[in-house]
Design a protein around this motif. Structure first.
Motif, PDB file in Angstrom:
ATOM      1  N   ASP A 100       0.810  -1.216   0.000  1.00  0.00           N
ATOM      2  CA  ASP A 100       0.000   0.000   0.000  1.00  0.00           C
ATOM      3  C   ASP A 100       0.845   1.269   0.000  1.00  0.00           C
ATOM      4  OD1 ASP A 100      -1.085  -2.333   1.515  1.00  0.00           O
ATOM      5  OD2 ASP A 100      -2.961  -1.240   1.290  1.00  0.00           O
ATOM      6  N   ASN A 101       2.113   1.169   0.435  1.00  0.00           N
ATOM      7  CA  ASN A 101       2.959   2.367   0.494  1.00  0.00           C
ATOM      8  C   ASN A 101       3.085   3.050  -0.867  1.00  0.00           C
ATOM      9  OD1 ASN A 101       3.432   1.896   3.204  1.00  0.00           O
ATOM     10  ND2 ASN A 101       5.384   0.874   2.896  1.00  0.00           N
ATOM     11  N   ILE A 102       3.067   2.241  -1.935  1.00  0.00           N
ATOM     12  CA  ILE A 102       3.265   2.806  -3.267  1.00  0.00           C
ATOM     13  C   ILE A 102       2.110   3.713  -3.673  1.00  0.00           C
ATOM     14  CG2 ILE A 102       2.163   1.004  -4.643  1.00  0.00           C
ATOM     15  CD1 ILE A 102       5.537   2.748  -5.326  1.00  0.00           C
ATOM     16  N   LEU A 103       0.957   3.557  -3.027  1.00  0.00           N
ATOM     17  CA  LEU A 103      -0.192   4.382  -3.394  1.00  0.00           C
ATOM     18  C   LEU A 103       0.028   5.849  -3.036  1.00  0.00           C
ATOM     19  CD1 LEU A 103      -3.132   2.011  -2.389  1.00  0.00           C
ATOM     20  CD2 LEU A 103      -2.159   2.430  -4.665  1.00  0.00           C
ATOM     21  N   GLY A 104       1.021   6.121  -2.182  1.00  0.00           N
ATOM     22  CA  GLY A 104       1.376   7.512  -1.898  1.00  0.00           C
ATOM     23  C   GLY A 104       1.887   8.244  -3.131  1.00  0.00           C
ATOM     24  N   GLN A 105       2.274   7.467  -4.156  1.00  0.00           N
ATOM     25  CA  GLN A 105       2.759   8.078  -5.397  1.00  0.00           C
ATOM     26  C   GLN A 105       1.757   7.921  -6.551  1.00  0.00           C
ATOM     27  OE1 GLN A 105       6.984   7.976  -6.332  1.00  0.00           O
ATOM     28  NE2 GLN A 105       7.296   6.486  -4.695  1.00  0.00           N
ATOM     29  N   LEU A 106       0.525   7.583  -6.218  1.00  0.00           N
ATOM     30  CA  LEU A 106      -0.471   7.375  -7.269  1.00  0.00           C
ATOM     31  C   LEU A 106      -0.710   8.648  -8.080  1.00  0.00           C
ATOM     32  CD1 LEU A 106      -2.459   5.455  -8.611  1.00  0.00           C
ATOM     33  CD2 LEU A 106      -4.144   6.087  -6.860  1.00  0.00           C
ATOM     34  N   GLU A 107      -0.735   9.780  -7.416  1.00  0.00           N
ATOM     35  CA  GLU A 107      -0.967  11.044  -8.135  1.00  0.00           C
ATOM     36  C   GLU A 107       0.114  11.285  -9.175  1.00  0.00           C
ATOM     37  OE1 GLU A 107      -1.589  15.837  -7.213  1.00  0.00           O
ATOM     38  OE2 GLU A 107      -1.475  14.392  -5.556  1.00  0.00           O
ATOM     39  N   SER A 108       1.372  10.976  -8.797  1.00  0.00           N
ATOM     40  CA  SER A 108       2.472  11.144  -9.746  1.00  0.00           C
ATOM     41  C   SER A 108       2.332  10.183 -10.927  1.00  0.00           C
ATOM     42  CB  SER A 108       3.812  10.903  -9.045  1.00  0.00           C
ATOM     43  OG  SER A 108       4.887  10.998  -9.949  1.00  0.00           O
ATOM     44  N   MET A 109       1.880   8.967 -10.653  1.00  0.00           N
ATOM     45  CA  MET A 109       1.668   8.008 -11.748  1.00  0.00           C
ATOM     46  C   MET A 109       0.606   8.525 -12.718  1.00  0.00           C
ATOM     47  SD  MET A 109       1.616   4.311  -9.872  1.00  0.00           S
ATOM     48  CE  MET A 109       2.601   3.989  -8.416  1.00  0.00           C
ATOM     49  N   ASN A 111      -0.535  11.698 -13.097  1.00  0.00           N
ATOM     50  CA  ASN A 111      -0.241  12.994 -13.726  1.00  0.00           C
ATOM     51  C   ASN A 111       1.045  12.994 -14.537  1.00  0.00           C
ATOM     52  OD1 ASN A 111      -2.552  14.052 -12.555  1.00  0.00           O
ATOM     53  ND2 ASN A 111      -1.467  14.823 -10.751  1.00  0.00           N
ATOM     54  N   ASN A 112       2.073  12.263 -14.042  1.00  0.00           N
ATOM     55  CA  ASN A 112       3.389  12.331 -14.681  1.00  0.00           C
ATOM     56  C   ASN A 112       3.819  11.014 -15.321  1.00  0.00           C
ATOM     57  OD1 ASN A 112       3.633  14.979 -13.561  1.00  0.00           O
ATOM     58  ND2 ASN A 112       4.333  14.076 -11.627  1.00  0.00           N
ATOM     59  N   GLY A 113       3.070   9.943 -15.053  1.00  0.00           N
ATOM     60  CA  GLY A 113       3.440   8.652 -15.616  1.00  0.00           C
ATOM     61  C   GLY A 113       4.697   8.065 -15.010  1.00  0.00           C
ATOM     62  N   THR A 164       5.840  -3.940 -11.086  1.00  0.00           N
ATOM     63  CA  THR A 164       4.832  -3.046 -10.514  1.00  0.00           C
ATOM     64  C   THR A 164       4.443  -1.956 -11.508  1.00  0.00           C
ATOM     65  OG1 THR A 164       5.654  -3.437  -8.285  1.00  0.00           O
ATOM     66  CG2 THR A 164       4.342  -1.464  -8.618  1.00  0.00           C
ATOM     67  N   ALA A 165       5.449  -1.388 -12.176  1.00  0.00           N
ATOM     68  CA  ALA A 165       5.163  -0.348 -13.181  1.00  0.00           C
ATOM     69  C   ALA A 165       4.293  -0.902 -14.296  1.00  0.00           C
ATOM     70  CB  ALA A 165       6.476   0.202 -13.746  1.00  0.00           C
ATOM     71  N   PRO A 175       1.025   4.519 -19.899  1.00  0.00           N
ATOM     72  CA  PRO A 175       2.365   4.085 -19.511  1.00  0.00           C
ATOM     73  C   PRO A 175       2.770   4.660 -18.157  1.00  0.00           C
ATOM     74  CG  PRO A 175       2.341   4.875 -21.780  1.00  0.00           C
ATOM     75  CD  PRO A 175       1.025   5.259 -21.177  1.00  0.00           C
ATOM     76  N   VAL A 176       3.273   3.800 -17.287  1.00  0.00           N
ATOM     77  CA  VAL A 176       3.829   4.213 -15.999  1.00  0.00           C
ATOM     78  C   VAL A 176       5.257   3.701 -15.920  1.00  0.00           C
ATOM     79  CG1 VAL A 176       3.698   3.978 -13.489  1.00  0.00           C
ATOM     80  CG2 VAL A 176       1.592   4.250 -14.818  1.00  0.00           C
ATOM     81  N   GLN A 177       6.179   4.594 -15.634  1.00  0.00           N
ATOM     82  CA  GLN A 177       7.599   4.260 -15.598  1.00  0.00           C
ATOM     83  C   GLN A 177       8.120   4.341 -14.168  1.00  0.00           C
ATOM     84  OE1 GLN A 177      10.085   7.116 -17.563  1.00  0.00           O
ATOM     85  NE2 GLN A 177      11.906   5.802 -17.570  1.00  0.00           N
ATOM     86  N   PHE A 178       8.908   3.354 -13.786  1.00  0.00           N
ATOM     87  CA  PHE A 178       9.593   3.417 -12.495  1.00  0.00           C
ATOM     88  C   PHE A 178      10.927   4.117 -12.684  1.00  0.00           C
ATOM     89  CE2 PHE A 178      12.916   1.558  -9.768  1.00  0.00           C
ATOM     90  CZ  PHE A 178      12.494   2.081  -8.551  1.00  0.00           C
ATOM     91  N   VAL A 179      11.250   5.045 -11.777  1.00  0.00           N
ATOM     92  CA  VAL A 179      12.512   5.792 -11.836  1.00  0.00           C
ATOM     93  C   VAL A 179      13.288   5.540 -10.545  1.00  0.00           C
ATOM     94  CG1 VAL A 179      13.591   8.060 -12.058  1.00  0.00           C
ATOM     95  CG2 VAL A 179      11.438   7.570 -13.258  1.00  0.00           C
ATOM     96  N   GLN A 180      14.488   4.982 -10.687  1.00  0.00           N
ATOM     97  CA  GLN A 180      15.340   4.765  -9.513  1.00  0.00           C
ATOM     98  C   GLN A 180      16.027   6.069  -9.141  1.00  0.00           C
ATOM     99  OE1 GLN A 180      18.344   1.745 -10.012  1.00  0.00           O
ATOM    100  NE2 GLN A 180      18.909   1.748  -7.848  1.00  0.00           N
ATOM    101  N   VAL A 181      15.935   6.449  -7.858  1.00  0.00           N
ATOM    102  CA  VAL A 181      16.505   7.716  -7.389  1.00  0.00           C
ATOM    103  C   VAL A 181      17.475   7.431  -6.233  1.00  0.00           C
ATOM    104  CG1 VAL A 181      14.470   9.049  -8.051  1.00  0.00           C
ATOM    105  CG2 VAL A 181      14.597   8.060  -5.751  1.00  0.00           C
ATOM    106  N   PRO A 182      18.349   8.375  -5.895  1.00  0.00           N
ATOM    107  CA  PRO A 182      19.263   8.180  -4.764  1.00  0.00           C
ATOM    108  C   PRO A 182      18.494   8.109  -3.430  1.00  0.00           C
ATOM    109  CG  PRO A 182      20.016   9.961  -6.205  1.00  0.00           C
ATOM    110  CD  PRO A 182      18.624   9.623  -6.634  1.00  0.00           C
TER     111      PRO A 182
END
Length: 216
Positions: A100-109, A111-113, A164-165, A175-182
């Motif tokens: 469920d933690n990933i749903l915190g980024q649903l808006e970004s998915m 709006n921004n994909g 997941t993406a 399209p939803v892209q996963f982006v690895q960040v620091p």
């Protein structure tokens, strides 16, 4: 369930008052809150259960207790120890990362994909849905006889962020892209969402355990 009365109790209440509130309880579900004093209040609840003569406790913990010296392990190890020392029949359930933690980024998915985490996109790891945890706990509380004295680890199907993406791309029909960040960027983002720093640090530790294929 028929014949079941659910009673909420404040684990942070004074121990004698909490014990009195629990005195008519046959089974107690101890869920440590998401606060910095979670060890203190969960231990208080376990001790109050003992004072009240409760018949059975189901206690939630975390997979990462096997990694002492990390934030969440050091919070939950004393809780597990208190349950074991209570003399009350008990079961401990250790939980991994929450899906469920990933749903915190649903808006970004939407709006921004895109969504972001500091995890290798091909790294597969274990996580569970909160609703599945609830179902499992309800079944154990309904009939704990087969689980007394046991420590259970809840697991889900292993998956990667690439998978997941793809799943979100299908569900959202875009399209939803996963982006690895620091890790530093992930910490800054979580703190920007209002999470306290101790909880953010604990979450980053979990993400590093995933990267190292350690139990979380």
């Amino acid at each position: 369930l028929d014949g079941v009365e659910v009673v909420a109790a404040d684990m942070a209440a004074e121990r004698s008052a909490l014990s009195a509130q629990l005195s008519s309880s046959d089974r107690v579900f101890v869920v440590a809150p998401g606060s910095a004093n979670r060890t203190e209040v969960a231990t208080n609840a376990i001790n109050a259960c003992r004072d009240a003569g409760v018949g059975y406790m189901l206690v939630l913990s975390v997979m990462s207790v096997v990694n002492p010296g990390t934030t969440f392990a050091d919070q939950f190890l004393p809780i597990e120890a208190a349950a074991a020392a209570s003399g009350i029949p008990y079961t401990i359930i250790r939980l991994p990362f929450f899906l469920d933690n990933i749903l915190g980024q649903l808006e970004s998915m939407v709006n921004n994909g895109q969504y972001y985490l500091p995890i290798d996109p091909s790294q597969r790891y274990n996580a569970v849905a909160v609703s599945d945890v609830g179902d499992a706990c309800a079944k154990i509380l309904a009939d704990p006889s087969a689980y007394i004295g046991r420590t259970l680890k809840l697991t889900g199907a292993l998956f990667s962020e690439s998978e997941t993406a793809a799943a979100f791309s299908s569900a959202l029909r875009k399209p939803v892209q996963f982006v690895q960040v620091p890790y530093e960027a992930a910490k800054a983002s979580m703190m920007g969402m209002g999470m306290p720093e101790w909880q953010v640090d604990g979450s980053v530790e979990l993400l590093k355990m995933i990267a190292a294929s350690d139990p979380i």
